[in-house]
Design a protein around this motif. Sequence first.
Motif, PDB file in Angstrom:
ATOM      1  N   THR A 142       0.807  -1.220   0.000  1.00 34.92           N
ATOM      2  CA  THR A 142       0.000   0.000   0.000  1.00 34.92           C
ATOM      3  C   THR A 142       0.841   1.271   0.000  1.00 34.92           C
ATOM      4  O   THR A 142       0.287   2.374  -0.071  1.00 34.92           O
ATOM      5  CB  THR A 142      -0.941   0.018   1.218  1.00 34.92           C
ATOM      6  N   SER A 143       2.168   1.132   0.075  1.00 36.97           N
ATOM      7  CA  SER A 143       3.022   2.318   0.017  1.00 36.97           C
ATOM      8  C   SER A 143       3.266   2.764  -1.425  1.00 36.97           C
ATOM      9  O   SER A 143       3.736   3.884  -1.661  1.00 36.97           O
ATOM     10  CB  SER A 143       4.363   2.046   0.707  1.00 36.97           C
ATOM     11  N   SER A 171      -7.439   5.751   4.666  1.00 34.47           N
ATOM     12  CA  SER A 171      -6.576   5.430   5.804  1.00 34.47           C
ATOM     13  C   SER A 171      -5.537   4.372   5.474  1.00 34.47           C
ATOM     14  O   SER A 171      -4.577   4.196   6.211  1.00 34.47           O
ATOM     15  CB  SER A 171      -7.442   4.934   6.973  1.00 34.47           C
ATOM     16  N   LYS A 174      -1.269   5.181   1.052  1.00 34.21           N
ATOM     17  CA  LYS A 174      -0.493   6.408   1.226  1.00 34.21           C
ATOM     18  C   LYS A 174      -0.576   7.304   0.010  1.00 34.21           C
ATOM     19  O   LYS A 174      -0.671   8.528   0.120  1.00 34.21           O
ATOM     20  CB  LYS A 174       0.967   6.042   1.518  1.00 34.21           C
ATOM     21  N   LYS A 267      -5.140  11.396   2.687  1.00 36.93           N
ATOM     22  CA  LYS A 267      -5.053  10.703   3.971  1.00 36.93           C
ATOM     23  C   LYS A 267      -5.184  11.704   5.128  1.00 36.93           C
ATOM     24  O   LYS A 267      -4.582  12.770   5.111  1.00 36.93           O
ATOM     25  CB  LYS A 267      -3.718   9.961   4.062  1.00 36.93           C
TER      26      LYS A 267
END
Length: 268
Positions: A142-143, A171, A174, A267
């Motif tokens: 998810t980065s 959430s 990123k 975010k």
Amino acid sequence: MRKLHGVADTLFIPLEARIFVSKNYPEYFYDAKALELEKYIPDNSIRKNSSEYSMMASVARYYNMDQIVKTFIDKHELCNIVYLGAGLETAYYRLNTSKALFYEVDLPDVIAARHSVLGETKNDFLIGGDLFSLQWTAQIDTSLPTLIVVSGVFQYFTEEKILKCISDLKSTFKFGQLLFDATNETGIKYANKYVQKTGNKNALMYFFINNSLVFAKRTNTSLIEEHAFFKDARKLLSKKLGLYTRIAMKIVDDKKRAILVHLKLIKK
């Protein structure tokens, strides 16, 4: 050849549309992999109950999404493209790129059906599970810059559930963006009539957007773009399409009855 049974009732509607347009208007949209899957469609009820316009409406969604996905991939050296409610989506084969990691997320029985006919390739990963639980995100980096594509799915759920889903995605990712199709309140009524006409009486749609900017503010996201469905189709195919189809396309675009919404997930 074995037919597919027991999967989501709406699984074959977009596939049938991609086959129809690939055969009749390949200069606009051509999906070789979809044509290979024609033998798996259980019967011809969708074809018999679908108009040229309804087929074009389904495919215009894929045509435009493909352009946005290509642009996203071109901007990043490595990225994720995640299809939620993937069904028998064949974008991985249409886009044919090694720069992105593709993830196809859907209910376990749908993923099993998909695996039986399409398999799993080096950069196209299958994940079975509830797309709203977000447990599928554990299998994704998810980065990385991530574009989440939701095609023909959100409409079947309540606004409350969609808002919660977007909040959870914000959430988790990123560098995330979300791309999905939506109709306005009038468009959802027409869409429900069409799905019922194809023989599915139990897949009513609920979620609609009348104003994309207002929706972006409600979800605390940034509206990257709102995209009309038929601009390129009307230009490329011109009078090749039937009169009713051309009129319906213009009305839908002018009144924003069907749009693509592209959001940046900010975010908190």
